[in-house]
Design a protein around this motif. Structure first.
Motif, PDB file in Angstrom:
ATOM      1  N   GLN A  76      20.588  62.924   8.689  1.00 19.88           N
ATOM      2  CA  GLN A  76      21.110  61.622   8.264  1.00 19.88           C
ATOM      3  C   GLN A  76      20.263  60.758   9.718  1.00 19.88           C
ATOM      4  OE1 GLN A  76      25.226  63.534  11.458  1.00 19.88           O
ATOM      5  NE2 GLN A  76      23.850  65.380  11.177  1.00 19.88           N
ATOM      6  N   PHE A  77      18.829  60.895   9.938  1.00 20.72           N
ATOM      7  CA  PHE A  77      18.267  60.129  10.030  1.00 20.72           C
ATOM      8  C   PHE A  77      18.330  59.117   8.455  1.00 20.72           C
ATOM      9  CE2 PHE A  77      14.099  58.573   9.493  1.00 20.72           C
ATOM     10  CZ  PHE A  77      13.689  57.168  10.595  1.00 20.72           C
ATOM     11  N   ILE A  78      18.531  58.302   7.931  1.00 25.43           N
ATOM     12  CA  ILE A  78      18.187  57.135   7.535  1.00 25.43           C
ATOM     13  C   ILE A  78      16.656  55.944   7.583  1.00 25.43           C
ATOM     14  CG2 ILE A  78      19.686  54.656   5.899  1.00 25.43           C
ATOM     15  CD1 ILE A  78      22.709  56.446   7.319  1.00 25.43           C
ATOM     16  N   ALA A  81      16.905  52.878   8.950  1.00 25.08           N
ATOM     17  CA  ALA A  81      18.659  51.540   9.757  1.00 25.08           C
ATOM     18  C   ALA A  81      17.539  51.685  11.794  1.00 25.08           C
ATOM     19  CB  ALA A  81      19.262  52.888   9.464  1.00 25.08           C
ATOM     20  N   SER A  83      19.521  51.553  14.146  1.00 22.98           N
ATOM     21  CA  SER A  83      20.459  51.285  15.367  1.00 22.98           C
ATOM     22  C   SER A  83      19.763  52.954  16.146  1.00 22.98           C
ATOM     23  CB  SER A  83      22.414  51.937  14.720  1.00 22.98           C
ATOM     24  OG  SER A  83      21.931  53.375  13.777  1.00 22.98           O
ATOM     25  N   GLU A  85      21.739  55.311  17.209  1.00 21.77           N
ATOM     26  CA  GLU A  85      22.243  56.465  16.710  1.00 21.77           C
ATOM     27  C   GLU A  85      21.451  56.889  15.711  1.00 21.77           C
ATOM     28  OE1 GLU A  85      25.244  53.938  18.048  1.00 21.77           O
ATOM     29  OE2 GLU A  85      24.162  53.440  16.905  1.00 21.77           O
ATOM     30  N   ASN A  86      20.950  56.259  14.587  1.00 19.14           N
ATOM     31  CA  ASN A  86      19.979  56.787  13.574  1.00 19.14           C
ATOM     32  C   ASN A  86      18.356  57.693  14.184  1.00 19.14           C
ATOM     33  OD1 ASN A  86      19.294  56.934  10.890  1.00 19.14           O
ATOM     34  ND2 ASN A  86      18.127  55.383  11.169  1.00 19.14           N
ATOM     35  N   GLN A  87      18.514  56.528  15.659  1.00 22.54           N
ATOM     36  CA  GLN A  87      16.931  57.139  15.628  1.00 22.54           C
ATOM     37  C   GLN A  87      16.869  58.426  16.466  1.00 22.54           C
ATOM     38  OE1 GLN A  87      14.007  55.121  15.349  1.00 22.54           O
ATOM     39  NE2 GLN A  87      15.297  54.064  14.048  1.00 22.54           N
ATOM     40  N   MET A  89      19.196  60.920  16.188  1.00 25.31           N
ATOM     41  CA  MET A  89      19.182  61.884  15.253  1.00 25.31           C
ATOM     42  C   MET A  89      17.646  62.149  14.661  1.00 25.31           C
ATOM     43  SD  MET A  89      21.937  62.783  13.835  1.00 25.31           S
ATOM     44  CE  MET A  89      23.798  62.959  14.209  1.00 25.31           C
TER      45      MET A  89
END
Length: 283
Positions: A76-78, A81, A83, A85-87, A89
């Motif tokens: 789920q890590f992009i 990105a 954000s 939320e991404n960090q 993950m």
């Protein structure tokens, strides 16, 4: 019935109930694991993570769902990105892989996943120094992977790939500063710049090529490794002092390009023959 016997029976019943409850929790953990795997296969990574998390909570000593949980977070890590939320993950993935490695320091899948996570994080970083730091961290993890699994071609290939990524910025800047177009043959026009780059990058480029050669010893049909060994040999040739020496190395690089293309054709033909039902080596 004596008090002693009654107490013994009571303790036995409590132990049996505790064992039964523990057994039920283990069964429920495996049920969540199976459901998580199905969700993961369907690319429903958030759902998969919830099932794996439940499995870990029900059976904390069961490392398999923890490994899957970390992988589901990583999926789920992009890269790039920023954000929160991404960090988060990436942080969760790192924490779960760390817990696996705390009990099994040589877990090859966890080590390779940590290396891959660091590499992915590097690919999304714009700041050059931060990118280099992430690539160094990824390289350290790939070295650990090779220690745990000396025949792991991915570890050697990735070290060669990282060498190219780290060096290419300096190489491109040098060419651009001299007004040399990408297709213009070497060596680099400025001898001083050549010597500076050779001093800074020479041993690193040699190591990168050696790692790619090791990957090809393990898998002689590793065409991606052929592609990168071509790049490193071709670009290292620009640091040589004479046009003749440079041309000789470029011919070697060209040979790797031809070999990579030929290998891709062979593998494609083999795959086509196998998919059509023909008999191929290994069937």
């Amino acid at each position: 019935m004596t008090l002693t016997l009654r107490n013994a029976l009571l303790c036995g019943c409590i132990a049996a109930l505790s064992f039964f409850a523990t057994g039920c929790e283990k069964l429920r953990a495996r049920d969540h694991l199976n459901k998580g795997v199905q969700a993961f296969k369907g690319a429903r990574y958030a759902d998969a993570a919830e099932h794996f998390k439940s499995a870990v909570e029900l059976d904390p000593e069961f490392d398999v769902p923890r490994l899957y949980l970390a992988t589901a977070y990583m999926q789920q890590f992009i890269p790039g990105a920023e954000s929160p939320e991404n960090q988060e993950m990436a942080k969760r993935a790192e924490e779960e892989f760390g817990k696996v490695l705390a009990t099994d320091p040589n877990n090859k899948l966890a080590i390779e996943s940590m290396a891959s996570l660091r590499y992915s994080q590097a690919s999304g970083v714009l700041d050059h120094n931060q990118k280099l730091a992430r690539l160094d961290e990824a390289a350290d993890w790939y070295k650990k992977l090779i220690q745990a699994d000396p025949e792991n071609k991915t570890g050697y290939y990735s070290l060669g790939n990282i060498t190219w990524q780290k060096w290419y910025s300096d190489y491109k800047q040098a060419r651009d500063a001299m007004g040399m177009k990408p297709e213009e043959p070497g060596p680099l026009k400025d001898k001083k710049v050549r010597e500076e780059l050779k001093a800074k990058w020479g041993p690193t480029l040699d190591d990168g090529i050696a790692n790619l050669e090791k990957a090809l010893q393990i898998d002689p049909e590793f065409d991606d490794a052929m592609a990168f060994i071509n790049l490193l040999i071709r670009q290292r040739a620009d640091l040589l002092d004479s046009k003749e020496e440079t041309e000789k190395q470029v011919k070697i690089a060209d040979g790797w390009v031809e070999k990579a293309l030929e290998t891709k054709k062979i593998k494609a033909a083999r795959l086509e023959k196998k998919s059509s039902g023909g008999i191929v080596e290994g069937n």
